[in-house]
Design an enzyme around this catalytic site. Structure first.
Site, PDB file in Angstrom:
ATOM      1  N   ASP A   1      12.367 133.976  76.594  1.00  0.00           N
ATOM      2  CA  ASP A   1      10.503 133.709  75.963  1.00  0.00           C
ATOM      3  C   ASP A   1      11.249 131.775  76.016  1.00  0.00           C
ATOM      4  OD1 ASP A   1       8.476 132.822  73.786  1.00  0.00           O
ATOM      5  OD2 ASP A   1       8.289 134.832  74.191  1.00  0.00           O
ATOM      6  N   HIS A   2      10.613 131.487  75.929  1.00  0.00           N
ATOM      7  CA  HIS A   2      11.256 129.900  75.983  1.00  0.00           C
ATOM      8  C   HIS A   2      11.175 129.870  74.925  1.00  0.00           C
ATOM      9  CE1 HIS A   2       7.592 128.019  76.594  1.00  0.00           C
ATOM     10  NE2 HIS A   2       7.368 126.967  76.384  1.00  0.00           N
TER      11      HIS A   2
ATOM     12  N   HIS B   1       4.718 134.317  73.378  1.00  0.00           N
ATOM     13  CA  HIS B   1       5.201 133.635  72.396  1.00  0.00           C
ATOM     14  C   HIS B   1       4.701 134.053  71.101  1.00  0.00           C
ATOM     15  CE1 HIS B   1       6.573 131.808  76.105  1.00  0.00           C
ATOM     16  NE2 HIS B   1       5.557 131.230  76.337  1.00  0.00           N
TER      17      HIS B   1
END
Ligand code: BG6
Length: 489
Positions: free
Chosen positions: A177-178, A240
């Site tokens: 999950d950047h 996110h």
């Protein structure tokens, strides 16, 4: 940390993610001494490229770093191309032999990192073939990195977990999950757990509400086909946004160990007040952009984008209120909003503290605002505290003031890219900033109820103009509780 040794196998090596994020990130790790000579990248994709063509792609993707002292040619020499059809078992054999050969040349310790940078329907089958064809019988470690989406609901996420779980154990799986690689998201933990000023107040006695805004200027651009099947809820909230909520709301972990931190995060997700079809509308608002003006330029509606159905019912905006029904947070709403084609590109977290029991400064001329702690995630990175102090005057009058911490000014170093941080963690075996399967399941479990309610009822779309902050109902959601969104620049 010693620099890691590994052969990095990138499935989807000719794709957008690899070119835009992965190669530049590997380059920066190399430049910053986080990767030594003991690594090689095997680019895997269908397209029949030569090594030279592949290396040219890699060099193009790092061309912006032209002022460095690093020889791009030398860096690119670590990259090797391997044309590949995921359905051909013999290709796995060839790949295995190729990796073994490169391992010897680069002295990579027998370690293998498999990175799936491709369409998610391949994740499961490729993982299964890696095992059946012996690619995970290597002498060093093997790890799997997978990109979102991890399924499109609870059931498909379970299936995917089961599929990849046949080959890789939970400790070997790194779900990206950047947002978890962003500097200011990683800072949430430090702000909370390294400051005596905050942690004692971090609860329902002192905090009135928490607000997370993640807004974008861009529309769906070229991703209409994917996005129309997904929507903002699956694209941003399930991952996110819920990750940010978990970090903001979790209990202090016993120690900074991946299992401890992720256990605490999962507990937050378990405490979310569940919704059902009957009450989703009280907690969540959906929106879809129509046409409008962005910076004076007329832009088209979502429904007229490429790959999007002309009567699409897909949301490009979500606002919502999460209640965390545990001792720490009972009664404190966590408001979120995220959307495309909004007024600006920004991600910001606002913690609004409760008013003091008595206001001594309510006479004319005094201004008092609630205390806010603002964590600015992007585009600029920093922290702002909103306090009240004395106004310059003969009288004692209060006025709101701000204290700013600007990360780039204070540290004068460029922040690493999220992918760079996460690749570095993965190469070093630290999964703290990766998503555990339990977190995936819990977040889908919550989000599925909203999807179900929305799928059952057609929305009145479009309901916000491009370039605005979403539909009016998003403001009403807070107004009903006596709050409003803090739009802070
Ligand atoms: C991605 C979504 O995960 O995050 C995109 O698929 C979105 O739709 C992006 O634009 C936002 O990321 P960032 O880092 O630009 O805030």
């Amino acid at each position: 940390r010693n620099t890691p040794k590994a052969i990095i196998v990138i499935f989807g090596a000719t794709g957008d993610l690899a070119n835009r994020k992965l190669y530049p990130s590997l380059y920066r790790l190399y430049r910053n001494g986080k990767l030594s000579g003991n690594f090689a990248v095997v680019g895997v994709a269908r397209r029949p490229l030569t090594n030279e063509e592949f290396r040219n792609n890699v060099k193009d993707s790092i061309a912006v770093f032209k002022d460095d002292l690093i020889d791009h040619e030398e860096f690119a020499s670590h990259f090797h191309y391997n044309p590949f059809d995921a359905q051909h078992l013999s290709h796995y054999h060839d790949l295995d032999a190729f990796i073994t050969k490169l391992d010897k040349i680069h002295d990579a310790g027998g370690n293998r990192l498999f990175y799936m940078a491709m369409a998610p329907n391949f994740f499961g089958p490729i993982a299964a073939n890696l095992k059946s064809q012996g690619l995970t019988d290597n002498k060093g470690w093997s790890r799997l990195v997978i990109e979102k989406p991890f399924g499109r609901n609870f059931d498909t996420a379970q299936q995917l977990n089961e599929q990849i779980g046949q080959t890789f154990s939970e400790e070997q799986i790194y779900r990206i999950d950047h947002y978890l690689g962003k500097q200011m998201i990683q800072n949430i933990e430090i702000v909370r757990f390294a400051n005596a000023m905050f942690e004692p107040l971090w609860n329902n006695q002192y905090i009135a509400n928490v607000q997370i805004t993640s807004s974008e200027i861009l529309g769906v651009e070229e991703r209409g086909r994917y996005y129309d099947e997904s929507g903002a809820l699956r694209d941003m909230v399930q991952n996110h946004i819920l990750q940010m909520i978990s970090l903001l709301a979790m209990e202090p972990p016993a120690k900074l160990h991946p299992d401890e931190v992720r256990y605490e995060k999962a507990k937050v997700l378990r405490s979310l007040r569940p919704l059902d079809e009957s009450n989703v509308d009280q907690y969540f608002v959906r929106g879809q952009y129509g046409d409008g003006k962005m910076n004076g330029v007329q832009v088209d509606s979502y429904r007229s984008s490429n790959g999007v159905a002309e009567n699409s019912n897909t949301e490009t905006f979500v606002a919502g209120k999460f209640m965390i029904d545990n001792f720490r947070w009972a009664g404190v709403p966590f408001y979120i909003r995220t959307g495309k084609r909004m007024a600006k590109k920004s991600t910001e977290i606002v913690v609004q503290f409760k008013d003091l029991p008595i206001n001594l400064y309510k006479d004319k001329g005094n201004v008092i605002d609630p205390n806010l702690l603002v964590i600015r995630v992007q585009p600029d990175e920093g922290i702002t505290m909103h306090l009240n102090a004395k106004k310059t005057d003969y009288e004692t009058l209060s006025t709101p003031i701000t204290m700013h911490y600007d990360k780039s000014i204070a540290e004068e170093v460029e922040s690493p890219e999220a992918y760079e941080v996460l690749l570095n963690d993965c190469l070093n075996g630290d999964s703290t900033s990766f998503v555990h399967s339990e977190e995936v399941s819990l977040s889908w479990n919550f989000v599925d109820q909203i999807s179900k309610a929305w799928a059952a009822k057609k929305a009145d779309f479009p309901n916000y103009a491009s370039g605005t902050n979403g539909p009016k109902a998003a403001d009403e959601l807070l107004a009903a509780d006596g709050f409003h969104w803090w739009d802070i620049d």
